[in-house]
Scaffold this motif. Structure first.
Motif, PDB file in Angstrom:
ATOM      1  N   UNK A   9     -15.223  82.321 -11.221  1.00  0.00           N
ATOM      2  CA  UNK A   9     -16.133  82.372 -12.366  1.00  0.00           C
ATOM      3  C   UNK A   9     -17.403  81.613 -12.028  1.00  0.00           C
ATOM      4  N   UNK A  10     -18.452  81.881 -12.822  1.00  0.00           N
ATOM      5  CA  UNK A  10     -19.684  81.123 -12.652  1.00  0.00           C
ATOM      6  C   UNK A  10     -19.434  79.688 -13.094  1.00  0.00           C
ATOM      7  N   UNK A  11     -20.145  78.766 -12.501  1.00  0.00           N
ATOM      8  CA  UNK A  11     -19.925  77.351 -12.771  1.00  0.00           C
ATOM      9  C   UNK A  11     -20.638  76.956 -14.050  1.00  0.00           C
ATOM     10  N   UNK A  12     -20.026  77.307 -15.178  1.00  0.00           N
ATOM     11  CA  UNK A  12     -20.620  76.997 -16.482  1.00  0.00           C
ATOM     12  C   UNK A  12     -19.523  77.001 -17.531  1.00  0.00           C
ATOM     13  N   UNK A  32     -11.050  76.669  -7.296  1.00  0.00           N
ATOM     14  CA  UNK A  32     -12.143  77.206  -8.107  1.00  0.00           C
ATOM     15  C   UNK A  32     -13.188  77.805  -7.186  1.00  0.00           C
ATOM     16  N   UNK A  33     -13.465  79.097  -7.347  1.00  0.00           N
ATOM     17  CA  UNK A  33     -14.511  79.769  -6.583  1.00  0.00           C
ATOM     18  C   UNK A  33     -15.677  80.021  -7.528  1.00  0.00           C
ATOM     19  N   UNK A  34     -16.796  79.356  -7.288  1.00  0.00           N
ATOM     20  CA  UNK A  34     -17.960  79.446  -8.170  1.00  0.00           C
ATOM     21  C   UNK A  34     -18.835  80.617  -7.735  1.00  0.00           C
ATOM     22  N   UNK A  35     -18.875  81.609  -8.601  1.00  0.00           N
ATOM     23  CA  UNK A  35     -19.659  82.806  -8.285  1.00  0.00           C
ATOM     24  C   UNK A  35     -21.134  82.449  -8.212  1.00  0.00           C
ATOM     25  N   UNK A  36     -21.804  83.031  -7.226  1.00  0.00           N
ATOM     26  CA  UNK A  36     -23.218  82.741  -7.023  1.00  0.00           C
ATOM     27  C   UNK A  36     -23.467  81.484  -6.230  1.00  0.00           C
ATOM     28  N   UNK A  37     -22.417  80.684  -6.003  1.00  0.00           N
ATOM     29  CA  UNK A  37     -22.539  79.464  -5.203  1.00  0.00           C
ATOM     30  C   UNK A  37     -21.645  79.555  -3.975  1.00  0.00           C
ATOM     31  N   UNK A  38     -20.357  79.831  -4.229  1.00  0.00           N
ATOM     32  CA  UNK A  38     -19.401  79.931  -3.123  1.00  0.00           C
ATOM     33  C   UNK A  38     -19.311  81.336  -2.556  1.00  0.00           C
ATOM     34  N   UNK A  52     -14.119  94.904 -13.131  1.00  0.00           N
ATOM     35  CA  UNK A  52     -15.471  94.603 -12.675  1.00  0.00           C
ATOM     36  C   UNK A  52     -16.108  93.432 -13.381  1.00  0.00           C
ATOM     37  N   UNK A  53     -15.284  92.503 -13.880  1.00  0.00           N
ATOM     38  CA  UNK A  53     -15.788  91.390 -14.667  1.00  0.00           C
ATOM     39  C   UNK A  53     -15.230  90.062 -14.170  1.00  0.00           C
ATOM     40  N   UNK A  54     -15.878  89.004 -14.608  1.00  0.00           N
ATOM     41  CA  UNK A  54     -15.382  87.645 -14.395  1.00  0.00           C
ATOM     42  C   UNK A  54     -15.280  86.992 -15.774  1.00  0.00           C
ATOM     43  N   UNK A  55     -14.338  86.050 -15.957  1.00  0.00           N
ATOM     44  CA  UNK A  55     -13.507  85.436 -14.927  1.00  0.00           C
ATOM     45  C   UNK A  55     -12.449  86.380 -14.366  1.00  0.00           C
ATOM     46  N   UNK A  56     -12.021  86.014 -13.173  1.00  0.00           N
ATOM     47  CA  UNK A  56     -11.032  86.778 -12.434  1.00  0.00           C
ATOM     48  C   UNK A  56     -10.056  85.781 -11.833  1.00  0.00           C
ATOM     49  N   UNK A  57      -8.751  86.107 -11.897  1.00  0.00           N
ATOM     50  CA  UNK A  57      -7.719  85.153 -11.492  1.00  0.00           C
ATOM     51  C   UNK A  57      -6.772  85.824 -10.507  1.00  0.00           C
ATOM     52  N   UNK A  58      -6.497  85.094  -9.430  1.00  0.00           N
ATOM     53  CA  UNK A  58      -5.534  85.576  -8.440  1.00  0.00           C
ATOM     54  C   UNK A  58      -4.412  84.557  -8.271  1.00  0.00           C
ATOM     55  N   UNK A  65      -7.566  90.147 -14.721  1.00  0.00           N
ATOM     56  CA  UNK A  65      -8.874  90.111 -15.366  1.00  0.00           C
ATOM     57  C   UNK A  65      -8.714  89.778 -16.838  1.00  0.00           C
ATOM     58  N   UNK A  66      -9.846  89.613 -17.530  1.00  0.00           N
ATOM     59  CA  UNK A  66      -9.902  89.290 -18.952  1.00  0.00           C
ATOM     60  C   UNK A  66      -9.468  87.837 -19.202  1.00  0.00           C
ATOM     61  N   UNK A  67     -10.370  87.079 -19.786  1.00  0.00           N
ATOM     62  CA  UNK A  67     -10.139  85.643 -19.982  1.00  0.00           C
ATOM     63  C   UNK A  67      -8.910  85.374 -20.843  1.00  0.00           C
ATOM     64  N   UNK A  68      -8.658  86.225 -21.859  1.00  0.00           N
ATOM     65  CA  UNK A  68      -7.495  86.025 -22.706  1.00  0.00           C
ATOM     66  C   UNK A  68      -6.195  86.197 -21.944  1.00  0.00           C
ATOM     67  N   UNK A  69      -6.127  87.222 -21.105  1.00  0.00           N
ATOM     68  CA  UNK A  69      -4.918  87.454 -20.305  1.00  0.00           C
ATOM     69  C   UNK A  69      -4.718  86.323 -19.302  1.00  0.00           C
ATOM     70  N   UNK A  70      -5.809  85.851 -18.713  1.00  0.00           N
ATOM     71  CA  UNK A  70      -5.723  84.733 -17.764  1.00  0.00           C
ATOM     72  C   UNK A  70      -5.179  83.494 -18.468  1.00  0.00           C
ATOM     73  N   UNK A  71      -5.700  83.214 -19.672  1.00  0.00           N
ATOM     74  CA  UNK A  71      -5.246  82.038 -20.421  1.00  0.00           C
ATOM     75  C   UNK A  71      -3.759  82.145 -20.750  1.00  0.00           C
TER      76      UNK A  71
END
Length: 253
Positions: A9-12, A32-38, A52-58, A65-71
């Protein structure tokens, strides 16, 4: 660490913030992989995401995908789903509520134009009823009996985000303010938010009112003040008394 889950995800403090808090609360070591930085999202990550979206979890062979599913996945593997059906239901309800509250902030920032009026509406009209309802739900230290559960962590995360744009709002709700203070004191949460990722939402303020105009010079202030006429002196000239006691002579005639 090679088998540790990876959060992209982006670092924000956006949609990836609550999953980060849940990982911290569960004590799960992750990368943590910071998109646009790492890495570059478009070329290195997006092709591997489900939508095709972030956040993304492996995690191992899983790609989520989808922040709710990740949570919810983190909640399940981290033991944050609650100790009873009632706790589970409350936790799930709060996860949904967190999404609704974040949607209000996103609408102010994007769909409604990021204007002062959009933020006024979000923070002064739309969010307070959510806080009032949550105040009613909070009967103990946490929302859940065996807490904090995932829903408790999610609400802490939302309150933390809202404080970036309306730090005074939570003070109107004493029980929520006490809940936030307790959550902030937990070592896992304290470490996750101090300093935490950079702010994502910032409120657009109304332009400052122009300062009141002042008179340009002392002389212009004095020009409207009356001049007293003391009549004719012994010299045959008229004596005029100006404000401040200064006398001037004018030829009489």
């Amino acid at each position: 660490m090679s088998d540790a889950p990876v959060l992209y995800h982006w670092d924000s403090k956006g949609k990836g913030f609550i999953p980060r808090l849940l990982l911290a609360a569960a004590g799960i070591e992750y990368k943590m992989v910071r998109l646009g930085i790492d890495c570059d999202f478009a070329t290195e990550v997006k092709p591997h995401t489900p939508f095709g979206q972030a956040p993304f979890f492996r995690h191992g062979s899983l790609s989520i995908g989808q922040s709710g599913a990740i949570s919810r996945y983190i909640s399940k593997i981290g033991g944050l789903s609650g100790g009873s059906d009632a706790d589970f239901a409350m936790s799930e309800m709060l996860l949904c509520e967190a999404d609704d509250m974040l949607a209000i902030l996103s609408a102010a920032k994007y769909r409604n134009g990021n204007t002062p009026e959009a933020w006024d509406d979000a923070l002064e009209r739309q969010l307070p009823p959510h806080y009032a309802n949550l105040e009613k739900l909070l009967r103990n230290t946490f929302f859940t009996v065996v807490g904090p559960c995932a829903g408790d962590v999610a609400m802490f995360g939302v309150f933390n985000i809202v404080m970036d744009v309306a730090p005074e709002l939570i003070s109107q709700f004493p029980k929520l303010e006490a809940f936030y203070a307790i959550m902030s004191s937990l070592p896992s949460m304290k470490e996750a938010v101090s300093p935490g990722p950079p702010v994502y939402f910032t409120r657009t303020e109304h332009p400052a009112a122009p300062a009141a105009e002042e008179s340009d010079t002392y002389e212009s202030q004095q020009s409207s003040m009356p001049i007293s006429d003391y009549g004719i002196g012994i010299s045959g000239r008229r004596i005029m008394q100006e404000p401040g006691g200064t006398s001037t002579l004018q030829l009489y005639g």
